[in-house]
Design an enzyme around this catalytic site. Structure first.
Site, PDB file in Angstrom:
ATOM      1  N   LYS A 136       1.229  -0.955  -0.396  1.00 59.18           N
ATOM      2  CA  LYS A 136      -0.234  -0.675   0.015  1.00 59.18           C
ATOM      3  C   LYS A 136       0.810   1.204  -0.155  1.00 59.18           C
ATOM      4  O   LYS A 136       1.746   1.390   0.696  1.00 59.18           O
ATOM      5  CB  LYS A 136      -1.424  -0.432   1.287  1.00 59.18           C
ATOM      6  CG  LYS A 136      -2.208  -1.256   0.599  1.00 59.18           C
ATOM      7  CD  LYS A 136      -3.170  -1.053   2.102  1.00 59.18           C
ATOM      8  CE  LYS A 136      -4.530  -1.817   1.153  1.00 59.18           C
ATOM      9  NZ  LYS A 136      -5.135  -2.097   3.122  1.00 59.18           N
ATOM     10  N   ARG A 193      -3.683 -10.149   5.263  1.00 55.57           N
ATOM     11  CA  ARG A 193      -3.922 -10.263   4.047  1.00 55.57           C
ATOM     12  C   ARG A 193      -2.670  -9.686   2.981  1.00 55.57           C
ATOM     13  O   ARG A 193      -3.025  -8.130   2.870  1.00 55.57           O
ATOM     14  CB  ARG A 193      -5.870  -9.581   4.266  1.00 55.57           C
ATOM     15  CG  ARG A 193      -6.091  -9.069   2.812  1.00 55.57           C
ATOM     16  CD  ARG A 193      -6.555  -8.096   2.547  1.00 55.57           C
ATOM     17  NE  ARG A 193      -7.840  -8.667   0.901  1.00 55.57           N
ATOM     18  CZ  ARG A 193      -7.638  -8.041   0.124  1.00 55.57           C
ATOM     19  NH1 ARG A 193      -6.234  -6.839   0.294  1.00 55.57           N
ATOM     20  NH2 ARG A 193      -8.078  -8.251  -1.252  1.00 55.57           N
TER      21      ARG A 193
HETATM   22  N1  HH2 Z   1      -7.615  -3.434   1.345  1.00 56.38           N
HETATM   23  C1  HH2 Z   1      -8.107  -3.669   0.583  1.00 56.38           C
HETATM   24  C2  HH2 Z   1      -8.925  -4.715  -0.321  1.00 56.38           C
HETATM   25  N2  HH2 Z   1      -9.588  -5.514   0.856  1.00 56.38           N
HETATM   26  N3  HH2 Z   1      -9.958  -5.562   3.133  1.00 56.38           N
HETATM   27  C3  HH2 Z   1      -9.447  -6.446   4.113  1.00 56.38           C
HETATM   28  N4  HH2 Z   1     -10.077  -6.717   5.312  1.00 56.38           N
HETATM   29  N5  HH2 Z   1      -8.261  -5.050   4.429  1.00 56.38           N
HETATM   30  C4  HH2 Z   1      -7.837  -4.608   3.935  1.00 56.38           C
HETATM   31  O1  HH2 Z   1      -6.631  -3.701   3.682  1.00 56.38           O
HETATM   32  C5  HH2 Z   1      -8.181  -4.564   2.275  1.00 56.38           C
HETATM   33  C6  HH2 Z   1      -8.756  -5.219   1.965  1.00 56.38           C
HETATM   34  C7  HH2 Z   1      -7.020  -2.790  -1.022  1.00 56.38           C
HETATM   35  O2  HH2 Z   1      -5.761  -3.895  -1.732  1.00 56.38           O
HETATM   36  P1  HH2 Z   1      -6.084  -4.559  -2.997  1.00 56.38           P
HETATM   37  O3  HH2 Z   1      -7.267  -5.583  -2.809  1.00 56.38           O
HETATM   38  O4  HH2 Z   1      -4.817  -5.422  -3.151  1.00 56.38           O
HETATM   39  O5  HH2 Z   1      -6.173  -3.470  -4.149  1.00 56.38           O
HETATM   40  P2  HH2 Z   1      -7.978  -2.902  -4.812  1.00 56.38           P
HETATM   41  O6  HH2 Z   1      -8.163  -2.803  -3.419  1.00 56.38           O
HETATM   42  O7  HH2 Z   1      -7.074  -1.907  -6.206  1.00 56.38           O
HETATM   43  O8  HH2 Z   1      -8.456  -4.026  -5.351  1.00 56.38           O
END
Ligand code: HH2
Length: 267
Positions: A204, A246
């Protein structure tokens, strides 16, 4: 928890796993790499991301959930804030709901309660479009804690049993870099709420903020450039009590988490 983004626009791995067969292969690969849970999502929540309709989210996600449910021996989590998507994913074999909006839609709490599955209640403010300007805390830890408690109460009032609740401070969601750092440092305050704690620091921008200074003018590979920063954040999250991390880089972070836990649990 291994991240499987079935999206065209996720911030670090968008469009890599849009094809259901490819996504399912990545899910199985993460299981081999040491993931205990696969978290599949089909709507990016990066700052500024465009919302996706429930129909489009299901079109991307459900074939992947169906394939994985047949082949995986670890649980599938569905990363969605839409009750209809959560219900359809659970019907196809998902056994955990990950709601980044913290049960904001009342129907989501009802769906989770009725399905009898656990839910990750994450803290955020606003939407991916508005959350940047809502990162205005006087004292981030007590404010996030209070808002998360309200979300959990909504879930319990809708009939979700206490033992089905996990909480997540929402690193990067309506948080400035300093806020995310403070939340990681103070995870113990979240542990005291009495629920398992999930943390998602992987790749992030708060890591970029600490480490990338001076290289913005060069093309930058987020996955590679934030790997060790992610490792440091994962190690400290585990040391500070995180029950689930995660992450995108499962093989690497499995080792980091196991090592951090071994040190944290030593006498
Ligand atoms: N962060 C993201 C998405 N889902 N769920 C939880 N529980 N905690 C988090 O910190 C979290 C989450 C964002 O990351 P990512 O899925 O890699 O990116 P994107 O939202 O661009 O798909």
């Amino acid at each position: 928890m291994g991240i499987l983004n079935v999206t065209p626009d996720s911030f670090s791995d968008g469009s890599r796993y849009l094809d259901p067969a490819r996504a399912a292969r990545r899910g199985l690969e993460m299981e081999r790499e040491g993931a205990d849970i696969i978290d599949a999502g089909a709507e990016s929540t990066r700052p500024g991301a465009k919302p996706v309709s429930a129909a489009e989210e299901m079109r991307r996600l459900l074939p992947v959930v169906e394939r994985l449910a047949k082949q995986l021996s670890i649980p599938i989590s569905v990363d969605t804030s839409k009750p209809e998507v959560a219900r359809a994913a659970v019907e196809r074999g998902a056994t955990l709901v990950n709601d980044v909006t913290g049960l904001r839609r009342p129907a989501m709490a009802r769906v989770v309660a009725r399905a009898g599955v656990p839910v990750i209640v994450m803290h955020m403010r606003g939407t991916p479009r508005t959350m940047r300007r809502l990162a205005n805390y006087r004292r981030v830890v007590p404010e996030v804690l209070a808002e998360l408690k309200r979300s959990v109460r909504r879930g319990l009032a809708a009939g979700i049993p206490r033992e089905m609740v996990l909480i997540d401070p929402g690193i990067g969601f309506a948080k400035g870099p300093e806020d995310s750092l403070a939340l990681l440092k103070n995870l113990a305050a979240f542990k005291r709420m009495g629920f398992p704690v999930v943390v998602g620091p992987s790749r992030k921008s708060f890591i970029g903020h600490v480490l990338d200074a001076g290289i913005e003018d060069r093309p930058f590979d987020i996955a590679q450039g934030r790997l060790f920063g992610t490792a440091a954040a994962v190690a400290l999250a585990v040391a500070n009590g995180a029950d689930i991390v995660r992450v995108h880089d499962v093989a690497e972070m499995r080792q980091v988490a196991d090592m951090a836990r071994a040190v944290a649990c030593s006498s």
